[in-house]
Scaffold this active site. Structure first.
Site, PDB file in Angstrom:
ATOM      1  N   TYR A   7       0.860  -1.190   0.000  1.00 54.82           N
ATOM      2  CA  TYR A   7       0.000   0.000   0.000  1.00 54.82           C
ATOM      3  C   TYR A   7       0.890   1.232   0.000  1.00 54.82           C
ATOM      4  O   TYR A   7       1.838   1.300   0.790  1.00 54.82           O
ATOM      5  CB  TYR A   7      -0.887   0.028   1.251  1.00 54.82           C
ATOM      6  CG  TYR A   7      -2.344  -0.143   0.890  1.00 54.82           C
ATOM      7  CD1 TYR A   7      -2.988   0.848   0.157  1.00 54.82           C
ATOM      8  CD2 TYR A   7      -3.059  -1.276   1.249  1.00 54.82           C
ATOM      9  CE1 TYR A   7      -4.307   0.693  -0.220  1.00 54.82           C
ATOM     10  CE2 TYR A   7      -4.381  -1.434   0.882  1.00 54.82           C
ATOM     11  CZ  TYR A   7      -5.000  -0.445   0.140  1.00 54.82           C
ATOM     12  OH  TYR A   7      -6.305  -0.588  -0.236  1.00 54.82           O
ATOM     13  N   GLU A  23      -0.476   4.705  -0.348  1.00 58.70           N
ATOM     14  CA  GLU A  23      -1.322   5.908  -0.480  1.00 58.70           C
ATOM     15  C   GLU A  23      -0.491   7.156  -0.266  1.00 58.70           C
ATOM     16  O   GLU A  23       0.369   7.202   0.628  1.00 58.70           O
ATOM     17  CB  GLU A  23      -2.446   5.872   0.563  1.00 58.70           C
ATOM     18  CG  GLU A  23      -3.625   5.049   0.131  1.00 58.70           C
ATOM     19  CD  GLU A  23      -4.742   5.055   1.170  1.00 58.70           C
ATOM     20  OE1 GLU A  23      -4.565   5.653   2.245  1.00 58.70           O
ATOM     21  OE2 GLU A  23      -5.778   4.428   0.900  1.00 58.70           O
ATOM     22  N   ASP A  27      -7.122  14.634 -24.454  1.00 58.70           N
ATOM     23  CA  ASP A  27      -7.062  13.224 -24.067  1.00 58.70           C
ATOM     24  C   ASP A  27      -6.374  12.501 -25.225  1.00 58.70           C
ATOM     25  O   ASP A  27      -6.990  12.198 -26.241  1.00 58.70           O
ATOM     26  CB  ASP A  27      -8.487  12.704 -23.848  1.00 58.70           C
ATOM     27  CG  ASP A  27      -8.512  11.215 -23.521  1.00 58.70           C
ATOM     28  OD1 ASP A  27      -7.470  10.552 -23.675  1.00 58.70           O
ATOM     29  OD2 ASP A  27      -9.582  10.721 -23.121  1.00 58.70           O
ATOM     30  N   THR A  32      -3.973   7.202 -21.635  1.00 57.54           N
ATOM     31  CA  THR A  32      -3.789   5.848 -21.134  1.00 57.54           C
ATOM     32  C   THR A  32      -2.344   5.485 -21.447  1.00 57.54           C
ATOM     33  O   THR A  32      -1.703   6.142 -22.268  1.00 57.54           O
ATOM     34  CB  THR A  32      -4.721   4.830 -21.841  1.00 57.54           C
ATOM     35  OG1 THR A  32      -4.526   4.946 -23.254  1.00 57.54           O
ATOM     36  CG2 THR A  32      -6.178   5.067 -21.520  1.00 57.54           C
ATOM     37  N   LYS A  43      -1.932   1.997 -24.956  1.00 53.46           N
ATOM     38  CA  LYS A  43      -2.279   1.944 -26.380  1.00 53.46           C
ATOM     39  C   LYS A  43      -0.988   2.135 -27.182  1.00 53.46           C
ATOM     40  O   LYS A  43      -0.104   1.290 -27.106  1.00 53.46           O
ATOM     41  CB  LYS A  43      -3.374   2.968 -26.679  1.00 53.46           C
ATOM     42  CG  LYS A  43      -4.664   2.674 -25.884  1.00 53.46           C
ATOM     43  CD  LYS A  43      -5.797   3.572 -26.255  1.00 53.46           C
ATOM     44  CE  LYS A  43      -7.089   3.177 -25.589  1.00 53.46           C
ATOM     45  NZ  LYS A  43      -7.319   3.790 -24.279  1.00 53.46           N
ATOM     46  N   ARG A  45      -1.640  -1.458 -18.609  1.00 50.94           N
ATOM     47  CA  ARG A  45      -2.966  -0.854 -18.621  1.00 50.94           C
ATOM     48  C   ARG A  45      -3.058   0.192 -17.508  1.00 50.94           C
ATOM     49  O   ARG A  45      -2.897  -0.144 -16.333  1.00 50.94           O
ATOM     50  CB  ARG A  45      -3.943  -1.992 -18.351  1.00 50.94           C
ATOM     51  CG  ARG A  45      -5.361  -1.813 -18.700  1.00 50.94           C
ATOM     52  CD  ARG A  45      -5.986  -3.163 -18.984  1.00 50.94           C
ATOM     53  NE  ARG A  45      -5.593  -3.575 -20.302  1.00 50.94           N
ATOM     54  CZ  ARG A  45      -6.118  -3.093 -21.427  1.00 50.94           C
ATOM     55  NH1 ARG A  45      -7.084  -2.204 -21.392  1.00 50.94           N
ATOM     56  NH2 ARG A  45      -5.689  -3.510 -22.582  1.00 50.94           N
TER      57      ARG A  45
HETATM   58  N1  PLP Z   1      -9.856   8.247 -23.523  1.00 49.21           N
HETATM   59  C1  PLP Z   1      -9.840   7.764 -24.753  1.00 49.21           C
HETATM   60  C2  PLP Z   1      -9.692   8.710 -25.904  1.00 49.21           C
HETATM   61  C3  PLP Z   1      -9.944   6.393 -24.980  1.00 49.21           C
HETATM   62  O1  PLP Z   1      -9.971   5.917 -26.222  1.00 49.21           O
HETATM   63  C4  PLP Z   1     -10.071   5.536 -23.872  1.00 49.21           C
HETATM   64  C5  PLP Z   1     -10.190   4.076 -24.028  1.00 49.21           C
HETATM   65  O2  PLP Z   1     -10.231   3.511 -25.045  1.00 49.21           O
HETATM   66  C6  PLP Z   1     -10.104   6.110 -22.596  1.00 49.21           C
HETATM   67  C7  PLP Z   1      -9.995   7.468 -22.447  1.00 49.21           C
HETATM   68  C8  PLP Z   1     -10.369   5.294 -21.373  1.00 49.21           C
HETATM   69  O3  PLP Z   1      -9.369   4.491 -20.982  1.00 49.21           O
HETATM   70  P1  PLP Z   1      -9.674   3.316 -19.950  1.00 49.21           P
HETATM   71  O4  PLP Z   1     -10.338   2.246 -20.714  1.00 49.21           O
HETATM   72  O5  PLP Z   1      -8.303   2.978 -19.445  1.00 49.21           O
HETATM   73  O6  PLP Z   1     -10.536   3.885 -18.869  1.00 49.21           O
END
Ligand code: PLP
Length: 412
Positions: free
Chosen positions: A51, A53, A197, A223, A226, A232
């Site tokens: 842990y 935190e 994002d 993320t 990808k 992950r």
């Molecule tokens: N943002 C975008 C643009 C995504 O394509 C994805 C997932 O495919 C996410 C956020 C979310 O990621 P997670 O599945 O890890 O929550």
């Protein structure tokens, strides 16, 4: 995994079947990739036992000295990779990275502006089935109906009218370059924050294969699994002035103990991404996507926006008179894994859809190049044009397995 095999045969067998599926098939899901052996080892390590935190140097548990070292390395490497002032590597996922930004900078009921899900946006960008669509007022922009690319003029007009607190740019199914600078300027013009994002294109942004959002937009979320090819998870980058608010929103705002084995594996991934070979890899992802797109176009199939600038392609199956679900199922039988996807101006439900999303990160990780993409494109075209031809699907499946087996997931 001989120890697991001797202690839990049931689970070992499931993992082994999945291993065979990955080895024998072609993974063309645009949001997936294959991590390195080093990332796998870090993820499966004893770092999961702790842990931790809090943050390095300020934990709520004793015994965190080595976890501090791992998290500091992950943060420093991510900052170096993107030239970011501040990085938070604790979000468990991309959705939680987004959630932290919203939680830090938006009050309930304030307006979030983002791309519509059916046009390529993500659930966590304000979909009514996500907390984001229920906690915030949402205004969503669409693509230009003719060109199927972003219409910055329309985005600006909407921003002026809706007065959002945060404008989100970045998508899950957008095959074209995103102008982050234009989004930031639009946001600044209406006194909003801009959040990019870059989950899908993080590897491309880190290596200059796509323009980066870091240092351009107020916040960048991503993320790590990808195109970045890590474990992950999620991460957030921002300027120093927002660091404290972001960190507080992640922990204790919306998460408890960080997944320290994953953070350790993120550190490994970021180090790998700093190597020159990662730039070559990302360039090849895009070359492969282009080769695949050209092959599909040569076979008279329609691609949303007419092609791709990045790692993914959106195939519109309307003219073939079949659904995304039917195509996904038929290709799956031929060991080609893709996912059904909505297309702009979709008329079918998200579970049926009129399109397929096809991506090249995972097959590029296996070492495949343009020649293999042309074979894959030809297979996909043949099947979607003759969906009921079981003999063709069977024959293709054999050919796919033959080709896939010459590209091991983890070469010795
Ligand atoms: N943002 C975008 C643009 C995504 O394509 C994805 C997932 O495919 C996410 C956020 C979310 O990621 P997670 O599945 O890890 O929550």
């Amino acid at each position: 995994m001989s120890y697991l095999a001797s202690t839990d045969r049931e689970i070992f067998d499931i993992i082994d079947k999945e291993r065979q599926r990955q080895v024998n098939g072609l993974e063309l899901i645009a949001s997936e990739n294959l991590v390195s052996r080093a990332v796998l080892e870090a993820m499966g390590s004893i770092m999961t036992n702790k842990y931790a935190e809090g943050y390095p140097g300020k934990r709520y548990y004793g015994g965190c000295e080595f976890h501090d070292m791992a998290e500091n390395l992950a943060r420093d490497r991510l900052k170096k990779l993107f030239g970011a002032e501040h990085a938070n590597v604790q979000p468990h996922s991309g959705t939680q990275a987004n959630m932290a930004v919203y939680f830090a900078f938006m009050k309930l009921g304030e307006t979030l502006m983002s791309m519509k899900l059916t046009q390529g946006g993500h659930l966590s960008h304000g979909s009514p089935v996500s907390f984001t669509g229920q906690f915030y007022r949402v205004a969503q922009y669409s693509l230009d109906p003719e060109t199927e690319v972003l219409d910055y003029g329309a985005v600006e007009e909407m921003a002026r009218k809706e007065k959002p607190k945060i404008i989100v740019c970045g998508a899950s199914a957008y095959p074209r370059t995103i102008d982050f600078k234009a989004f930031q300027e639009i946001a600044e013009g209406v006194g909003a924050y801009c959040m990019a994002d870059i989950a899908h294109i993080a590897g491309l942004c880190a290596t200059g294969v796509h323009p980066t959002s870091v240092g351009v937009t107020t916040f960048t979320t991503t993320t790590t699994h990808k195109t970045l090819r890590g474990p992950r998870g999620g991460a957030i980058m921002c300027g120093a002035e927002h660091a404290q608010a972001i960190d507080k929103a992640v922990f204790p705002g919306m998460q408890g103990g960080p997944l320290m084995h994953t953070i350790t594996a993120k550190a490994v991934c970021f180090q790998e991404a700093l190597r020159p070979s990662f730039t070559d890899y990302n360039r090849q992802i895009v070359k492969n996507a282009r080769a695949l797109a050209e092959t599909l176009l040569d076979n008279n199939l329609r691609l949303v926006s007419g092609g791709t600038d990045n790692h993914l392609i959106l195939l519109d199956l309307t003219a073939q008179g079949i659904t995304g679900l039917e195509a996904e199922t038929a290709l799956g039988k031929a060991c080609i894994t893709v996912n059904k996807n909505t297309i702009p101006n979709e008329t079918k439900s998200p579970f049926i859809t009129s399109g397929l999303r096809i991506g090249t990160p995972a097959v590029t990780s296996r070492g495949m190049k343009e020649a293999e993409m042309r074979r894959i494109g030809t297979w996909i075209a043949a099947i979607v044009k003759d969906i009921g031809n079981e003999a063709l699907i069977k024959k293709t499946g054999k050919e796919v397995q033959e080709m896939a087996s010459t590209y091991p997931l983890y070469p010795e």
